[in-house]
Each structure stands twice: as structure tokens, then as C-alpha cells.
Design a protein around this motif. Structure first.
Motif, PDB file in Angstrom:
ATOM      1  N   ASN A  75      41.006  54.788  47.196  1.00  0.00           N
ATOM      2  CA  ASN A  75      39.788  54.078  47.688  1.00  0.00           C
ATOM      3  C   ASN A  75      38.775  53.723  46.580  1.00  0.00           C
ATOM      4  N   ARG A  76      38.894  54.491  45.561  1.00  0.00           N
ATOM      5  CA  ARG A  76      37.652  54.514  44.607  1.00  0.00           C
ATOM      6  C   ARG A  76      38.448  53.894  43.327  1.00  0.00           C
ATOM      7  N   GLN A  77      37.660  52.968  42.973  1.00  0.00           N
ATOM      8  CA  GLN A  77      38.166  52.112  41.762  1.00  0.00           C
ATOM      9  C   GLN A  77      37.127  52.021  40.418  1.00  0.00           C
ATOM     10  N   ARG A  78      37.726  52.446  39.277  1.00  0.00           N
ATOM     11  CA  ARG A  78      36.914  52.342  38.142  1.00  0.00           C
ATOM     12  C   ARG A  78      37.447  51.584  37.043  1.00  0.00           C
ATOM     13  N   PRO A 143      32.104  50.866  57.403  1.00  0.00           N
ATOM     14  CA  PRO A 143      32.784  49.668  56.846  1.00  0.00           C
ATOM     15  C   PRO A 143      31.671  48.805  55.927  1.00  0.00           C
ATOM     16  N   GLN A 144      31.609  49.539  54.981  1.00  0.00           N
ATOM     17  CA  GLN A 144      30.822  49.038  53.732  1.00  0.00           C
ATOM     18  C   GLN A 144      31.241  49.717  52.493  1.00  0.00           C
ATOM     19  N   ASN A 145      31.285  49.012  51.359  1.00  0.00           N
ATOM     20  CA  ASN A 145      31.656  49.585  50.045  1.00  0.00           C
ATOM     21  C   ASN A 145      30.335  49.374  49.080  1.00  0.00           C
ATOM     22  N   ARG A 146      30.204  50.283  48.115  1.00  0.00           N
ATOM     23  CA  ARG A 146      29.090  49.914  47.306  1.00  0.00           C
ATOM     24  C   ARG A 146      29.891  49.799  45.820  1.00  0.00           C
ATOM     25  N   ILE A 147      28.728  49.277  44.932  1.00  0.00           N
ATOM     26  CA  ILE A 147      29.265  49.207  43.496  1.00  0.00           C
ATOM     27  C   ILE A 147      28.245  49.536  42.563  1.00  0.00           C
ATOM     28  N   GLN A 148      28.573  50.144  41.498  1.00  0.00           N
ATOM     29  CA  GLN A 148      27.799  50.586  40.563  1.00  0.00           C
ATOM     30  C   GLN A 148      28.509  50.008  39.079  1.00  0.00           C
ATOM     31  N   ALA A 149      27.549  49.489  38.248  1.00  0.00           N
ATOM     32  CA  ALA A 149      27.897  48.875  36.977  1.00  0.00           C
ATOM     33  C   ALA A 149      26.850  49.574  36.111  1.00  0.00           C
ATOM     34  N   THR A 150      27.356  49.945  34.976  1.00  0.00           N
ATOM     35  CA  THR A 150      26.426  50.580  33.878  1.00  0.00           C
ATOM     36  C   THR A 150      26.926  49.983  32.401  1.00  0.00           C
ATOM     37  N   VAL A 151      26.055  49.346  31.811  1.00  0.00           N
ATOM     38  CA  VAL A 151      26.344  48.709  30.721  1.00  0.00           C
ATOM     39  C   VAL A 151      25.834  49.806  29.414  1.00  0.00           C
ATOM     40  N   LEU A 152      26.702  49.983  28.515  1.00  0.00           N
ATOM     41  CA  LEU A 152      26.712  50.783  27.502  1.00  0.00           C
ATOM     42  C   LEU A 152      26.591  50.058  26.082  1.00  0.00           C
ATOM     43  N   PRO A 153      25.392  50.081  25.563  1.00  0.00           N
ATOM     44  CA  PRO A 153      25.142  49.139  24.205  1.00  0.00           C
ATOM     45  C   PRO A 153      26.071  49.742  23.274  1.00  0.00           C
ATOM     46  N   ASP A 179      41.757  49.575  52.887  1.00  0.00           N
ATOM     47  CA  ASP A 179      42.592  48.441  52.780  1.00  0.00           C
ATOM     48  C   ASP A 179      42.482  47.663  51.627  1.00  0.00           C
ATOM     49  N   GLY A 180      42.360  48.201  50.447  1.00  0.00           N
ATOM     50  CA  GLY A 180      42.267  47.558  49.311  1.00  0.00           C
ATOM     51  C   GLY A 180      41.044  46.879  49.056  1.00  0.00           C
ATOM     52  N   THR A 181      39.926  47.039  49.732  1.00  0.00           N
ATOM     53  CA  THR A 181      38.667  46.104  49.605  1.00  0.00           C
ATOM     54  C   THR A 181      38.145  46.427  48.363  1.00  0.00           C
ATOM     55  N   ASN A 182      38.107  47.908  47.748  1.00  0.00           N
ATOM     56  CA  ASN A 182      37.233  48.317  46.592  1.00  0.00           C
ATOM     57  C   ASN A 182      38.334  47.721  45.300  1.00  0.00           C
ATOM     58  N   PHE A 183      39.593  47.738  45.550  1.00  0.00           N
ATOM     59  CA  PHE A 183      40.537  47.052  44.571  1.00  0.00           C
ATOM     60  C   PHE A 183      40.136  45.594  44.362  1.00  0.00           C
ATOM     61  N   GLU A 184      39.917  45.030  45.506  1.00  0.00           N
ATOM     62  CA  GLU A 184      39.687  43.610  45.472  1.00  0.00           C
ATOM     63  C   GLU A 184      38.438  43.231  44.762  1.00  0.00           C
ATOM     64  N   ASN A 185      37.407  44.255  45.020  1.00  0.00           N
ATOM     65  CA  ASN A 185      35.830  43.854  44.426  1.00  0.00           C
ATOM     66  C   ASN A 185      35.794  44.212  42.871  1.00  0.00           C
ATOM     67  N   GLU A 187      38.564  43.784  40.925  1.00  0.00           N
ATOM     68  CA  GLU A 187      39.326  42.715  39.932  1.00  0.00           C
ATOM     69  C   GLU A 187      38.590  41.662  39.992  1.00  0.00           C
ATOM     70  N   ALA A 188      37.793  41.335  41.186  1.00  0.00           N
ATOM     71  CA  ALA A 188      36.797  39.915  41.333  1.00  0.00           C
ATOM     72  C   ALA A 188      35.869  40.128  40.521  1.00  0.00           C
ATOM     73  N   ILE A 189      35.093  41.213  40.291  1.00  0.00           N
ATOM     74  CA  ILE A 189      33.999  41.235  39.242  1.00  0.00           C
ATOM     75  C   ILE A 189      34.586  41.425  37.720  1.00  0.00           C
ATOM     76  N   THR A 190      35.825  41.797  37.368  1.00  0.00           N
ATOM     77  CA  THR A 190      36.545  41.818  35.903  1.00  0.00           C
ATOM     78  C   THR A 190      36.574  40.407  35.884  1.00  0.00           C
ATOM     79  N   ARG A 191      37.410  39.774  36.749  1.00  0.00           N
ATOM     80  CA  ARG A 191      37.632  38.177  36.409  1.00  0.00           C
ATOM     81  C   ARG A 191      36.375  37.309  36.296  1.00  0.00           C
ATOM     82  N   ALA A 192      35.450  37.695  36.983  1.00  0.00           N
ATOM     83  CA  ALA A 192      34.217  36.717  36.748  1.00  0.00           C
ATOM     84  C   ALA A 192      33.627  37.166  35.510  1.00  0.00           C
TER      85      ALA A 192
END
Length: 421
Positions: A75-78, A143-153, A179-185, A187-192
Motif C-alpha cells: 500500500n505504501r510506495q517509495r 478513501p484518500q491517499n497522501r503524497i510527500q515529496a522531499t528534494v535533496l540538493p 487497490d493499487g492507487t498509490n502505485f499508480e500515483n 508511477e504517474a509522478i515519476t513519469r511526469a
């Protein structure tokens, strides 16, 4: 297949343990303990729904990712994504990629700490479990997911850590699936991010190709300028030398010597190497010495260029263009002629080369077309970028002063590019 079965059995075992605990508590109650058959039916129905939901999760993950390993089923993707930009550009890119996700909301960007947080609603189709809110897979799920992105210089790049997870505690992963929604998220961010990096690279390649074309055109114009070598100037100089051979052979010989020096400096080199201030000054002085013989006392030249500045890199014919402008548009139209000054100074990390005259000044009748100055500015821009400039101002009390401002040395990449054009 084995990992899929292990995943389903893990979910089923967690629910079975929970049902057994609930049954034990149920049986200890005075009145409800007599209805153990009801607890048995509820437990069996719950296990059936749980197994069905777990199998649905496995099937959907396989449909999305094409595999059913532990990483895809979690359920938790990194993800760790390397971006070949500095931290600020990488942050802007990641922030834009997250904001493009469908059903994204509550996006929080903290540029100083290089973090982006957001929430993503799950699609209703994935949450339409049988029995609705009575389904055990939705008893304590959100029924809600969350996203956290951290940029390391980094030194020349940045690294982004992406975490996509359900908005529920980690222990709920033993009982719930996303239901694979976090895997989708993730992967979508990585593709973008990959798409935006590719677009940036393509844009840089297009700009580099355009710059290379501009450099080729500029060098071609320079070669043409070298080939022309002022036909009128050459004709007038030879005619003057021929006349002087009869009346003053010594001056004729001197004029031809300066002409040879001028032509030697004017011929383009085979490798289009960058010239120096000293070499360009020799060309300009040879030109001015010829004119001094022709114009006589009407032309005076004053040069103040320190020896330590003569090695300063300078594009060929740039100084010559300014000197010719001073003569053609400033002094030749004047009956009494005048003076040409050539002066160079270094101020901090800038070398300034000034060609000034006390001629006609900005007279519309003698100002010319401006093509020469435009060519000088364009070549400075292509070679130095914003590090060089040309300014043309009125001289006091009369005439014009044109000043080149260039760095004392070219950066290696720029010099290399110029030599390969």
C-alpha cells in the motif's frame, strides 16, 4: 503467483485473528454468548469479503504494473528519483508534476524546506465494495491517499524522495488494501518528472543547435569580410603607393610595408582561432599608418594599451570595425581631420577597449548603416553571452566613443565551441 498468495494469506490471517478475538469477547458476554451461531455467520461473511477484496487488489496491481511482487503489492510506495537540475528547478518540476495528478487537493509547497505535500482522492470505482460502508474493508479505511515529496540538493543535481501512502496508520496495512492507487500515483509522478526532464533536455539541444547555426553564420560573415578586405581601401592604398614611388620612394616603401602587415593580419586563419587584443591592435595600427601617409597631418593617432592587457582574447576584426567607423564616419568627412584614440583598461574582472574620435559625431549624413556595429554586438553575444557588451556614446566635445567590455579570459566551454564552428 507465490507472492500473490502470500499477500492474500497475510490479509486473511490478520482478519481471522481479529475475528477470533472478537468471537472470544462475544462468547464471554452473558446474553450474546448464546448467539455464537450469529458470530460464526458474520465471521465467515467477513472472511469471504476480505479474501475477495485482497484478490481484487492483486488482480488490479497486476493489471497496472504487469507484476505481483512485494513492491508493487504494498500500500505504501517509495521512489528515489534523480533529477539533473539544481534544487530550485527540481522543486518546481516536482511541484508541477504533483499538481497535475487527477483528483489532487490540498497541495502544500514549502520551497524553503524543499517539500511538497498533497492529498489524492481515490476513484469511486475502486471504492465501490459490496455492501458499501458495511463492508469490513471500509470499516476503518479512508478513501484518500497522501503524497510527500522531499528534494535533496546535490552538487550538480538533485534527488527526490517520493512517498505515496494511504491516509491511515501503518498497522492498517495488515487489514486494508488500496487497490493499487498509490502505485499508480508514484508511477504517474515519476513519469511526469521524466517527461519534463526530457522536454528540458530537448529544449536545451534545440537552443544549442540554434546557437551553433548562428555561430556558423557569424563566422561565414567574418570570412566574407576577410575576403573582401575593403576593395576601395586596397585600391586607394596601391594607387597612393604608385604615386609615391615617383615622388617619395621611401614613403611608398613604408606604405607598402604597412599594407603587407595589414593584409597579413586580415587573412582568416585556417582554424578560426580567437584573436588577441595585441594582434588586433597591430592590424588596426597598420591600417591607421597607411591612412596617416595618405591623410598626412589631418590624422593623429594616440594609443594607450598596457602590455599586460594585450593577451586579452578578442574576436577577430572587432577592433578594426570600430577603428574604420571612426575614420569613415568621423574624421574623413571633416576637412581638418582629427584624432583617433585607442585605450584599454582593466576594471575588476572586465577589460574595456575604447576607440574614440573627435570627428563629426552622430551626424545623420555620415552615420552609415550600422551593420558593422550590429555584427560586433552579435559576435560578442554568441562568444561571451551576457559577459560582454558594446556601448557607443558621444565623445566630448565632439566625436564618438565606442567601448568594448569583455572578460579577461573566455570560459573553456565557450572557447572550445568557437574553435569547432
Amino acid at each position: 503467483m507465490f507472492k500473490s498468495m502470500v499477500f492474500v494469506l497475510r490479509i486473511a490471517a490478520a482478519w481471522l485473528l481479529a475475528i477470533l478475538v472478537a468471537s472470544a469477547i462475544w462468547n464471554e458476554m452473558p446474553l450474546l454468548g448464546r448467539l455464537d451461531w450469529l458470530m460464526t455467520i458474520v465471521g465467515m461473511a467477513t472472511m469471504a469479503l476480505v479474501v475477495a477484496a485482497a484478490l481484487s487488489h492483486v488482480g488490479r496491481v497486476r493489471l497496472i504494473s504487469g507484476r505481483n511482487d512485494k513492491e508493487a503489492l504494498d500500500n505504501r510506495q517509495r521512489r528515489q528519483v534523480e533529477i539533473p537540475f539544481d534544487a530550485g528547478e527540481a522543486f518546481d518540476l516536482v511541484d508541477a508534476a504533483i499538481r497535475e495528478l487527477p483528483r489532487v487537493q490540498d497541495v502544500e509547497s514549502a520551497r524553503d524546506s524543499l517539500q511538497v505535500r498533497a492529498k489524492v482522492m481515490r476513484l469511486e470505482d475502486y471504492n465501490a465494495y459490496p455492501l458499501g460502508r458495511w463492508n469490513p474493508m471500509r470499516w476503518f479505511g479512508v478513501p484518500q491517499n497522501r503524497i510527500q515529496a522531499t528534494v535533496l540538493p546535490g552538487r550538480d543535481s538533485a534527488s527526490v524522495t517520493l512517498i505515496c501512502e494511504p491516509e491511515t496508520p501503518a498497522w492498517s496495512d495488515w487489514f486494508l488494501v488500496d487497490d493499487g492507487t498509490n502505485f499508480e500515483n508514484v508511477e504517474a509522478i515519476t513519469r511526469a518528472i521524466s517527461r519534463r526532464v526530457a522536454e528540458r533536455r530537448q529544449s536545451e539541444k534545440s537552443e544549442a543547435a540554434q546557437t551553433a547555426v548562428e555561430k556558423e553564420l557569424t563566422v561565414a560573415k567574418l570570412s566574407l569580410l576577410h575576403a573582401q578586405v575593403e576593395p576601395h581601401f586596397l585600391y586607394n592604398t596601391l594607387a597612393s603607393a604608385q604615386l609615391l614611388t615617383r615622388s617619395d620612394p621611401a614613403r611608398a616603401d613604408e606604405m607598402l610595408g604597412h599594407l603587407i602587415q595589414y593584409l597579413r593580419r586580415s587573412l582568416p586563419s585556417a582554424d578560426n582561432e580567437l584573436s588577441t587584443l595585441g594582434a588586433e591592435l597591430e592590424r588596426a595600427l597598420a591600417y591607421l599608418e597607411i591612412l596617416k601617409i595618405r591623410m598626412g597631418s589631418r590624422l593623429s593617432v594616440q594609443v594607450d594599451v598596457p602590455e599586460n592587457l594585450r593577451a586579452t582574447p578578442l574576436p577577430p576584426m572587432v577592433l578594426q570595425t570600430l577603428v574604420e567607423n571612426a575614420i569613415k564616419h568621423g574624421l574623413e568627412p571633416r576637412t581638418g581631420g582629427g584624432t583617433v584614440w585607442i585605450r584599454a583598461r582593466r576594471i575588476d574582472d572586465v577589460v574595456t577597449v575604447t576607440v574614440a574620435d573627435d570627428g563629426e559625431g552622430f551626424n545623420t549624413k555620415t552615420s552609415g548603416t550600422g551593420i558593422g556595429l550590429k555584427n560586433v554586438r552579435e559576435r560578442l553575444r554568441l562568444l561571451y553571452g551576457a559577459s560582454a557588451a558594446l556601448s557607443v556614446v558621444a565623445n566630448f566635445p565632439t566625436g564618438v566613443a565606442a567601448t568594448l567590455s569583455v572578460p579577461p579570459a573566455l570560459p573553456p566551454p565557450i572557447e572550445q565551441d568557437f574553435r569547432h564552428v
